[in-house]
Design a protein around this motif. Structure first.
Motif, PDB file in Angstrom:
ATOM      1  N   THR A  74       0.841  -1.197   0.000  1.00 39.45           N
ATOM      2  CA  THR A  74       0.000   0.000   0.000  1.00 39.45           C
ATOM      3  C   THR A  74       0.877   1.249   0.000  1.00 39.45           C
ATOM      4  OG1 THR A  74      -0.169  -0.012   2.415  1.00 39.45           O
ATOM      5  CG2 THR A  74      -1.885  -1.175   1.193  1.00 39.45           C
ATOM      6  N   GLN A  75       0.339   2.315  -0.566  1.00 40.88           N
ATOM      7  CA  GLN A  75       1.075   3.568  -0.654  1.00 40.88           C
ATOM      8  C   GLN A  75       0.152   4.732  -0.334  1.00 40.88           C
ATOM      9  OE1 GLN A  75       3.337   2.388  -4.682  1.00 40.88           O
ATOM     10  NE2 GLN A  75       4.025   4.366  -3.883  1.00 40.88           N
ATOM     11  N   THR A  76       0.708   5.708   0.380  1.00 44.24           N
ATOM     12  CA  THR A  76      -0.029   6.942   0.670  1.00 44.24           C
ATOM     13  C   THR A  76       0.895   8.136   0.501  1.00 44.24           C
ATOM     14  OG1 THR A  76       0.497   6.688   3.023  1.00 44.24           O
ATOM     15  CG2 THR A  76      -1.674   5.910   2.282  1.00 44.24           C
ATOM     16  N   PRO A  77       0.355   9.287   0.076  1.00 46.52           N
ATOM     17  CA  PRO A  77      -1.002   9.438  -0.449  1.00 46.52           C
ATOM     18  C   PRO A  77      -1.085   8.914  -1.878  1.00 46.52           C
ATOM     19  CG  PRO A  77       0.190  11.504  -0.671  1.00 46.52           C
ATOM     20  CD  PRO A  77       1.136  10.538   0.001  1.00 46.52           C
ATOM     21  N   SER A  78      -2.273   8.887  -2.434  1.00 47.62           N
ATOM     22  CA  SER A  78      -2.411   8.472  -3.827  1.00 47.62           C
ATOM     23  C   SER A  78      -1.987   9.602  -4.761  1.00 47.62           C
ATOM     24  CB  SER A  78      -3.843   8.029  -4.122  1.00 47.62           C
ATOM     25  OG  SER A  78      -4.743   9.082  -3.828  1.00 47.62           O
ATOM     26  N   HIS A  79      -2.186  10.834  -4.313  1.00 47.57           N
ATOM     27  CA  HIS A  79      -1.789  11.994  -5.114  1.00 47.57           C
ATOM     28  C   HIS A  79      -1.263  13.075  -4.185  1.00 47.57           C
ATOM     29  CE1 HIS A  79      -2.959  15.027  -8.550  1.00 47.57           C
ATOM     30  NE2 HIS A  79      -1.654  14.889  -8.397  1.00 47.57           N
ATOM     31  N   CYS A 126       5.029   4.062   2.140  1.00 49.53           N
ATOM     32  CA  CYS A 126       4.737   2.735   1.599  1.00 49.53           C
ATOM     33  C   CYS A 126       4.689   1.749   2.770  1.00 49.53           C
ATOM     34  CB  CYS A 126       5.839   2.349   0.619  1.00 49.53           C
ATOM     35  SG  CYS A 126       5.870   0.618   0.111  1.00 49.53           S
ATOM     36  N   MET A 145       4.840   9.365 -11.320  1.00 50.52           N
ATOM     37  CA  MET A 145       4.222   8.364 -10.447  1.00 50.52           C
ATOM     38  C   MET A 145       5.365   7.631  -9.758  1.00 50.52           C
ATOM     39  SD  MET A 145       1.316   7.022  -9.507  1.00 50.52           S
ATOM     40  CE  MET A 145      -0.004   6.829 -10.694  1.00 50.52           C
ATOM     41  N   PRO A 154       0.169   0.654  -5.585  1.00 53.27           N
ATOM     42  CA  PRO A 154      -0.643   1.372  -6.571  1.00 53.27           C
ATOM     43  C   PRO A 154      -0.023   2.683  -7.035  1.00 53.27           C
ATOM     44  CG  PRO A 154      -1.580   1.629  -4.395  1.00 53.27           C
ATOM     45  CD  PRO A 154      -0.453   0.653  -4.249  1.00 53.27           C
ATOM     46  N   THR A 176       2.072   6.609  -5.978  1.00 52.86           N
ATOM     47  CA  THR A 176       1.717   7.969  -5.561  1.00 52.86           C
ATOM     48  C   THR A 176       2.043   8.896  -6.717  1.00 52.86           C
ATOM     49  OG1 THR A 176       2.147   7.660  -3.194  1.00 52.86           O
ATOM     50  CG2 THR A 176       2.290   9.905  -4.044  1.00 52.86           C
ATOM     51  N   ARG A 177       1.026   9.615  -7.159  1.00 55.25           N
ATOM     52  CA  ARG A 177       1.282  10.582  -8.231  1.00 55.25           C
ATOM     53  C   ARG A 177       1.750  11.891  -7.598  1.00 55.25           C
ATOM     54  NH1 ARG A 177       1.091  10.985 -13.179  1.00 55.25           N
ATOM     55  NH2 ARG A 177      -0.079   9.049 -13.513  1.00 55.25           N
ATOM     56  N   HIS A 181      -0.606  -0.273 -11.932  1.00 55.37           N
ATOM     57  CA  HIS A 181       0.781  -0.454 -11.566  1.00 55.37           C
ATOM     58  C   HIS A 181       1.312  -1.724 -12.220  1.00 55.37           C
ATOM     59  CE1 HIS A 181      -1.619  -2.606  -8.535  1.00 55.37           C
ATOM     60  NE2 HIS A 181      -0.648  -3.486  -8.523  1.00 55.37           N
TER      61      HIS A 181
END
Lengths: 116, 111
Positions: A5-10, A23, A89, A109, A111-112, B42
């Motif tokens: 999992t990753q934060t934030p997404s953007h 992460c 990204m 997923p 982080t942009r 991804h």
């Protein structure tokens, strides 16, 4: 199924600001990685990390970048003073091992990061 | 430094047609991996090849590693719309933990 999992997404930030991308790798994995992908381009290796130290880094990973595993679950990428060209990204990945079937890298997923 | 090239950049096929993407490294690789990235997604690991001349199959996908361990290919038989995405090869040199991705081949499938 376990996942990275990753934060934030953007994340939107101004040029010159510091950002920290977070992460959480898969819990029994020992190897951690950061990659970046500029829009429409290929995935680029930044850094690999094992046993609380950097195993290898690319030319992109200069003094503006650092990684840390501050606790038993998180793995962070810090960019000290962001530049416009850091917009991309950023993917975190982890693997159980380095050889054979344990080497499969699981990507988060992403982080942009947008630097304005 | 090590470079990994991939061709073609794009491939647009009719559903049911075959598809092949080719990967070439400037240096000998210890192993090569293939990933698929759906639009907006991804990279997802597909397979790892380690031995010279190795061929592996996953249903309609066939992966090959060249004898010199510098090139690889991915062949999809009878493409389906679910195959849409960008396929990346990624290689590692001996004694390196740095995975170098190819430029990717974007596959579009017409239903």
């Amino acid at each position: 199924e376990p996942e990275v999992t990753q934060t934030p997404s953007h994340q939107v930030t101004q040029m010159g600001q510091e950002v920290i991308l977070r992460c959480v790798p898969i819990s029994n994995h020992l190897y951690f990685y950061w990659y970046r992908q500029i829009l429409g381009q290929k995935v680029e290796f930044l850094v690999s990390f094992y046993n609380n130290e950097i195993s290898e880094k690319s030319e992109i990973f200069d003094d503006q970048f650092s990684v840390e595993r501050p606790d038993g679950s998180n793995f962070t990428l810090k960019i000290r003073s962001t530049k416009l060209e850091d917009s991309a990204m950023y993917f975190c990945a982890s693997s159980e091992g380095l050889a054979g079937p344990t080497y499969e890298q699981y990507f988060g997923p992403g982080t942009r990061l947008t630097v304005t | 430094g090590q470079q990994v090239m991939q061709i073609p950049q794009y491939q647009h096929v009719q559903e049911g047609e075959d598809f092949t993407t080719y990967c070439n490294s400037s240096t000998t690789l210890s192993n090569i991996q293939w990933y698929k990235q759906r639009p907006g997604g991804h990279p997802v690991f597909l397979i790892q090849l380690v031995k010279s001349g190795e061929v592996k199959k996953q249903k309609r996908l066939t992966f090959q590693f060249g004898e010199a361990k510098k090139n690889s290919s991915l062949h999809i038989t009878a493409t389906q719309t679910t195959d849409v995405g960008t396929y990346f090869c990624a290689g590692e040199e001996d004694s390196s933990y740095k995975l170098i991705f190819g430029s990717g081949t974007r596959l579009l499938v017409r239903p």
